[in-house]
Structure formats: structure tokens, C-alpha cells
Design an enzyme around this catalytic site. Sequence first.
Site, PDB file in Angstrom:
ATOM      1  N   LYS A 174       0.688  -1.097  -0.076  1.00 26.71           N
ATOM      2  CA  LYS A 174      -0.123   0.010  -0.286  1.00 26.71           C
ATOM      3  C   LYS A 174       0.638   1.586   0.206  1.00 26.71           C
ATOM      4  O   LYS A 174       1.305   1.359   1.020  1.00 26.71           O
ATOM      5  CB  LYS A 174      -1.394  -0.218   1.560  1.00 26.71           C
ATOM      6  CG  LYS A 174      -2.051   0.653   1.183  1.00 26.71           C
ATOM      7  CD  LYS A 174      -2.088   2.031   0.542  1.00 26.71           C
ATOM      8  CE  LYS A 174      -2.225   3.252   1.723  1.00 26.71           C
ATOM      9  NZ  LYS A 174      -1.742   4.571   1.669  1.00 26.71           N
ATOM     10  N   GLU A 249       8.969   2.700  10.906  1.00 28.03           N
ATOM     11  CA  GLU A 249      10.172   3.252  10.950  1.00 28.03           C
ATOM     12  C   GLU A 249       9.351   4.749  10.548  1.00 28.03           C
ATOM     13  O   GLU A 249       8.718   4.920   9.524  1.00 28.03           O
ATOM     14  CB  GLU A 249      11.425   3.428   9.495  1.00 28.03           C
ATOM     15  CG  GLU A 249      12.517   1.887  10.521  1.00 28.03           C
ATOM     16  CD  GLU A 249      13.004   2.409  11.099  1.00 28.03           C
ATOM     17  OE1 GLU A 249      13.365   3.711  11.376  1.00 28.03           O
ATOM     18  OE2 GLU A 249      13.356   1.608  11.617  1.00 28.03           O
ATOM     19  N   CYS A 283      13.671  11.429   5.646  1.00 21.71           N
ATOM     20  CA  CYS A 283      13.893  11.549   7.377  1.00 21.71           C
ATOM     21  C   CYS A 283      14.724  11.888   8.238  1.00 21.71           C
ATOM     22  O   CYS A 283      14.741  12.658   9.181  1.00 21.71           O
ATOM     23  CB  CYS A 283      12.797   9.991   7.865  1.00 21.71           C
ATOM     24  SG  CYS A 283      13.781   8.839   7.109  1.00 21.71           S
ATOM     25  N   GLU A 384       8.809  17.750  13.686  1.00 21.12           N
ATOM     26  CA  GLU A 384       9.269  17.695  12.712  1.00 21.12           C
ATOM     27  C   GLU A 384       8.820  17.962  11.803  1.00 21.12           C
ATOM     28  O   GLU A 384       7.652  18.468  12.060  1.00 21.12           O
ATOM     29  CB  GLU A 384       8.865  15.868  12.429  1.00 21.12           C
ATOM     30  CG  GLU A 384      10.101  15.578  11.166  1.00 21.12           C
ATOM     31  CD  GLU A 384       9.459  14.440  10.583  1.00 21.12           C
ATOM     32  OE1 GLU A 384       8.233  14.100  10.512  1.00 21.12           O
ATOM     33  OE2 GLU A 384      10.589  13.779   9.970  1.00 21.12           O
TER      34      GLU A 384
HETATM   35  P1  NDP Z   1       2.363   9.483   6.840  1.00 16.12           P
HETATM   36  O1  NDP Z   1       2.408   8.510   7.958  1.00 16.12           O
HETATM   37  O2  NDP Z   1       0.599  10.170   6.741  1.00 16.12           O
HETATM   38  O3  NDP Z   1       1.938   7.474   5.474  1.00 16.12           O
HETATM   39  C1  NDP Z   1       2.260   7.064   5.307  1.00 16.12           C
HETATM   40  C2  NDP Z   1       1.758   5.904   4.863  1.00 16.12           C
HETATM   41  O4  NDP Z   1       0.782   4.987   5.913  1.00 16.12           O
HETATM   42  C3  NDP Z   1       0.682   6.654   3.522  1.00 16.12           C
HETATM   43  O5  NDP Z   1       0.933   5.223   2.946  1.00 16.12           O
HETATM   44  C4  NDP Z   1      -0.417   6.443   3.907  1.00 16.12           C
HETATM   45  O6  NDP Z   1      -1.705   5.716   2.934  1.00 16.12           O
HETATM   46  C5  NDP Z   1      -0.558   5.803   4.657  1.00 16.12           C
HETATM   47  N1  NDP Z   1      -1.434   5.701   6.130  1.00 16.12           N
HETATM   48  C6  NDP Z   1      -2.391   6.248   6.715  1.00 16.12           C
HETATM   49  N2  NDP Z   1      -3.177   6.131   7.640  1.00 16.12           N
HETATM   50  C7  NDP Z   1      -2.862   5.200   7.285  1.00 16.12           C
HETATM   51  C8  NDP Z   1      -3.818   3.854   7.592  1.00 16.12           C
HETATM   52  N3  NDP Z   1      -4.701   4.687   9.286  1.00 16.12           N
HETATM   53  N4  NDP Z   1      -4.186   2.850   8.304  1.00 16.12           N
HETATM   54  C9  NDP Z   1      -2.655   2.373   7.158  1.00 16.12           C
HETATM   55  N5  NDP Z   1      -1.992   3.159   6.150  1.00 16.12           N
HETATM   56  C10 NDP Z   1      -2.092   4.045   6.510  1.00 16.12           C
HETATM   57  O7  NDP Z   1       3.638   9.091   5.979  1.00 16.12           O
HETATM   58  P2  NDP Z   1       4.343  10.201   5.071  1.00 16.12           P
HETATM   59  O8  NDP Z   1       3.843   9.821   4.110  1.00 16.12           O
HETATM   60  O9  NDP Z   1       3.316  11.684   5.100  1.00 16.12           O
HETATM   61  O10 NDP Z   1       5.060  10.034   5.027  1.00 16.12           O
HETATM   62  C11 NDP Z   1       6.131  11.091   6.104  1.00 16.12           C
HETATM   63  C12 NDP Z   1       6.882  11.068   6.489  1.00 16.12           C
HETATM   64  O11 NDP Z   1       7.041   9.857   6.849  1.00 16.12           O
HETATM   65  C13 NDP Z   1       7.528  11.903   7.835  1.00 16.12           C
HETATM   66  O12 NDP Z   1       7.449  11.447   9.313  1.00 16.12           O
HETATM   67  C14 NDP Z   1       8.841  11.069   7.473  1.00 16.12           C
HETATM   68  O13 NDP Z   1       9.916  11.191   9.011  1.00 16.12           O
HETATM   69  C15 NDP Z   1       8.620   9.614   7.163  1.00 16.12           C
HETATM   70  N6  NDP Z   1       9.839   8.959   7.444  1.00 16.12           N
HETATM   71  C16 NDP Z   1      10.344   7.793   7.567  1.00 16.12           C
HETATM   72  C17 NDP Z   1      11.781   7.476   7.424  1.00 16.12           C
HETATM   73  C18 NDP Z   1      12.477   6.010   8.869  1.00 16.12           C
HETATM   74  O14 NDP Z   1      13.133   5.071   7.520  1.00 16.12           O
HETATM   75  N7  NDP Z   1      12.204   6.815   9.825  1.00 16.12           N
HETATM   76  C19 NDP Z   1      12.102   7.433   6.253  1.00 16.12           C
HETATM   77  C20 NDP Z   1      10.728   8.001   5.336  1.00 16.12           C
HETATM   78  C21 NDP Z   1      10.394   9.348   5.623  1.00 16.12           C
HETATM   79  P3  NDP Z   1      -2.062   7.685   2.707  1.00 16.12           P
HETATM   80  O15 NDP Z   1      -0.958   8.437   1.569  1.00 16.12           O
HETATM   81  O16 NDP Z   1      -3.363   7.454   1.646  1.00 16.12           O
HETATM   82  O17 NDP Z   1      -2.082   9.162   3.934  1.00 16.12           O
END
Ligand code: NDP
Length: 492
Positions: A174, A249, A283, A384
Site C-alpha cells: 500500500k 520507521e 527522515c 518534525e
Molecule cells: P504518513 O504516516 O502520513 O503515511 C505513510 C503511509 O501510511 C501512507 O501510505 C499512508 O497512506 C498510510 N496510512 C495513513 N493512515 C493509515 C492507516 N490508518 N492505516 C494504514 N495506513 C495508513 O507519512 P507520509 O507519507 O506523510 O511520510 C512522511 C513521514 O514519513 C515523515 O514523518 C518521515 O519522517 C517519515 N519517514 C520515515 C523514514 C524512516 O526510515 N524513519 C523514512 C522516510 C519517511 P496515504 O498516503 O493514503 O495517507
Amino acid sequence: MKVYCNYIGGQWQESSSQQTAQNVNPADTDDVLGTVKLSTREEARRAVESAAEAFRGWRATPAPTRGRIVARFARLLEDDKENLAALLTREEGKTLAESRGELQRSINVAEFCAGEARRLNGETIQSELPANFAYTIKQPHGVVACVTPWNFPVAIPVWKIAPALVAGNSVVFKPATITPATAVRITELLVEAGVPQGVFNLVLGSGSEAGDEIVGHPAVRAVSFTGSNSVGVKLYEQCARRGAKVQCEMGGKNPVVVLEDADMTLAVESTVQGAFGSTGQRCTATSRAIVVDRVADNFIERLVARAESLKIGHGNDPATEVGPVVDANQFKGVLSYIDIGREDGASLVCGGGVAEGPGLRKGYFIQPTVFAGVTHEMRIAREEIFGPVLSVLRVKDFEEAMQVANDSEYGLSSSIFSNDAARIFRFVEEIETGMTHVNSPTTGGEAHIPFGGSKATGIGEREQGSTALDFYTELKVVYVDYTGRKREGNLY
Ligand code: NDP
């Protein structure tokens, strides 16, 4: 207009949903790449069911054969590198050089995981019992869900999907709603590489509907998530209720510490690279520079000069150093943090608003922004931001620098600039982050080296490197008694 399809049970299927989202180029909002249909819960369920059906056949496939398919996928990624990099830049906004870097990382990870297929070894262990043979084997979980963010829409999926498949799991992927095009291309290459029907499934749709249905499905035995803390913690709770495995992560607030004996040119260049590379949407991006008083004025002056010189523009212009932020939400969110910084009394010394100029009007461009005079209670020093905004905090000495650096709920990455071996070693020992760098930026990683964070950033095993397959396998302990007699005594 292209409509992106799901890939379920070996078939490309258009979702029946009436809810849609546009895939828009963040550098030019007139450029619409396609339409995503936000899949229904029923479609998400079907994807899990098809993965569950395909699992038995896949787990019975010898691991080196699974590895060969992943190796073929790595070669296809390599052949498609330029196309996919161009698509990534158009969809996510990062510069073409950054997209090529992300592609290379993905190829490396796939190659590394393919090799691991021949090393899915357990161990033999000496038993206390006579004529007993004890050993371990590594087995797949079953259906694994890979839920990924938009900022590395090729590399992060690959570093989850490749080890999951090599380990013998079937997968439901997903991706983030706003980066469907790269997700579809990854799927096409996996299909071409020969992943059998049902073993890999793609579901496009919102996190709160399709994502929630996948993560909550009882057949999903493990969830690997990368994204924000608010979502990650919710998924963790949801999975904990049924004892499913979780790897999350999440966010970062990564500090660089600059001491008085630092090579100042190196410290400034590396901080600029870490803070504004990928438009701060990593991140591991540097978001706090913690600088000892004696060198702070010099550091800020040189940092501002360098940040102001960065060329902002479309990712496909080779001169561009900073692309747009990814979408309207991110644009609004980052600008609102800049307002918060001002209101909280930080002093704005660079940028601070929408970037203007030829060709920028139709994109989500924000100036590289630096706040000085930031204190560690301010929100811009704690939360963040995930954009091109850097906070500079002054401290009196190394001791205070350590205290401020560790005063964060997050624990992803960090770095120190110094030439004093004793303080470098103390920093490495005491800094509360999963990864740390000495005299280099907070960003970056390699396929064969573990990646991940501590504290509120990371839950579960590290991804990539020697630990890449740990999350995707279950360890089974086996005792073989060849005495032919009832066991004498007990094992406690
Ligand atoms: P989100 O948490 O908004 O979304 C991540 C994924 O989760 C998307 O596919 C999203 O779908 C999905 N999602 C959202 N709600 C649900 C739910 N209730 N159940 C299941 N899946 C769900 O993050 P972002 O996409 O905005 O990414 C940015 C974030 O990612 C930052 O906080 C960044 O730090 C972190 N990150 C961390 C890394 C690491 O290795 N520590 C590396 C890269 C990024 P949808 O798109 O439809 O909302």
C-alpha cells in the site's frame, strides 16, 4: 488521463471506487500525471485473500529460486533506471540527480536481498541432552503488508518488498496515495521479473480506508510501515491486539553538533547538504544545528551565505539544487511552521517564505530557511517539519550540546563536527539515535548496512543490511532426539 490500477491475484484491475485523487507534478501543478481511484475496503480485502492463497506455493519455492526472481527484478530496475528516475522527479519533485541516487540505492538493496536468499541459514546448537540435535530454521510469516510514504517512493518499497519476498512471504503493498505512478512501475517490474500470481499485490487507496483494512486483516501476520509517528503508533496498537508483528520507521529531528575545533567549511557544507537536500523531505534530514557559542556567529554567517546561493527549481533542470515540496498540504504545513518560528521569537536569518522567480509560480517552492536564536523549547526545535527549514541552537559547550541533542522524542540520525577524538567517541557513545555520523551529514545509508532509529522513531527490527531479513522471518527451534528412549530428567 491515465487511471492507475491495482494489481490483485495476478491481474491489473481498475478500482470500482468513485473516490479519486489526482497525481500532480509538484513543480508544475498544470502537469497532471494521472488519477488514482481510492480502492474500497472490499478490494483491499481481496488483495489480502489472494496473497494468503498464494503463500503456500511461494513458501515451498526454494529460497535461491525466490532470490533469482528478486535478482532479475534488480536487473530490470537497472535497465529502467533513467525512465524511473524521470518519473520519480515528475511525481515527487526531487532533482534528477537525487532520483538517480534513489534508484541506485533501490538496485543495490534488491541485489543485496537476492544474495541473502542463499544465506537464509539457521544455526546448529549443542544440546545439554545426550544424542540430541538442536538447530534453528528461519521461516516466513505468511502475508506481509508493506505500507510506505511518498518521500522515497521507490527505495522504501524496494527495501521492504525485496526482503519480504526473499524470505518467502506473500506481500500486499500500500504505497502513499500521492505517489502511485512509481508504485505501479515497481509492480510492473516485479511481474516481469516473474513473481508468481498472488504473491505480490498492489492496492492504491487512502490510508484510512484501504490501508486500515489491510493492516487490520487477520491474515496479515506482519506489517512493515514507514511514515509519520501518528499513523505508525496507531498501526502498532492495532497489530498488537492480535499479536501481529510490526516494524515502524517514523519521524526524525536530526541534530548536527558543531564544536569549536570543527572544520568549519566541512560543517557548513554538510549541514546545507543534510538540511536542504531532497528539499528537507528526508527522515534523516538535518533539522537542528547545535553550535557552540565561540563559533556560532561564523557558522551562521557562512551557512546563510551558502543557503542563499542554492538554486531552486524544477528537478529536471540539471542546475537545480532544491526542488519543490511534494504537495499543497506539505506546502501549507511547512509555511505554517515558518510562521510558528517567527511567533515563538526565533530570528529568521535566511529565506522564510514562498520562493519566487521564473518558472516557480505553478509549483510548491519554498525558500531554504534558517532560524537562529532558537531555544530547545520552541516548537520548530521539537517537532518534525519535513521541509527546507533549519533551526540553529547555540550552546556554551560540549556538555550542553549533548543535553540539547538528546532532548528530543525522536532518535533517528545525528552527526558531529569536531577533530577531538575523545569528544567524538563520547558523542558516539551518548547520542540517542539509531544512526550517527562523524564529520559528515546526517543523511545517507547503504544497502548492506542496517538503517533505522531508536526512541519514538523506530519500533521493531532495523531494515536493510545484516538485519534486513530478521523482521520477515520467524525463528523456529528444533530438537531431534535420536536416543530412541524416553527422555531422562527434564529440561527447564
Ligand atoms: P504518513 O504516516 O502520513 O503515511 C505513510 C503511509 O501510511 C501512507 O501510505 C499512508 O497512506 C498510510 N496510512 C495513513 N493512515 C493509515 C492507516 N490508518 N492505516 C494504514 N495506513 C495508513 O507519512 P507520509 O507519507 O506523510 O511520510 C512522511 C513521514 O514519513 C515523515 O514523518 C518521515 O519522517 C517519515 N519517514 C520515515 C523514514 C524512516 O526510515 N524513519 C523514512 C522516510 C519517511 P496515504 O498516503 O493514503 O495517507
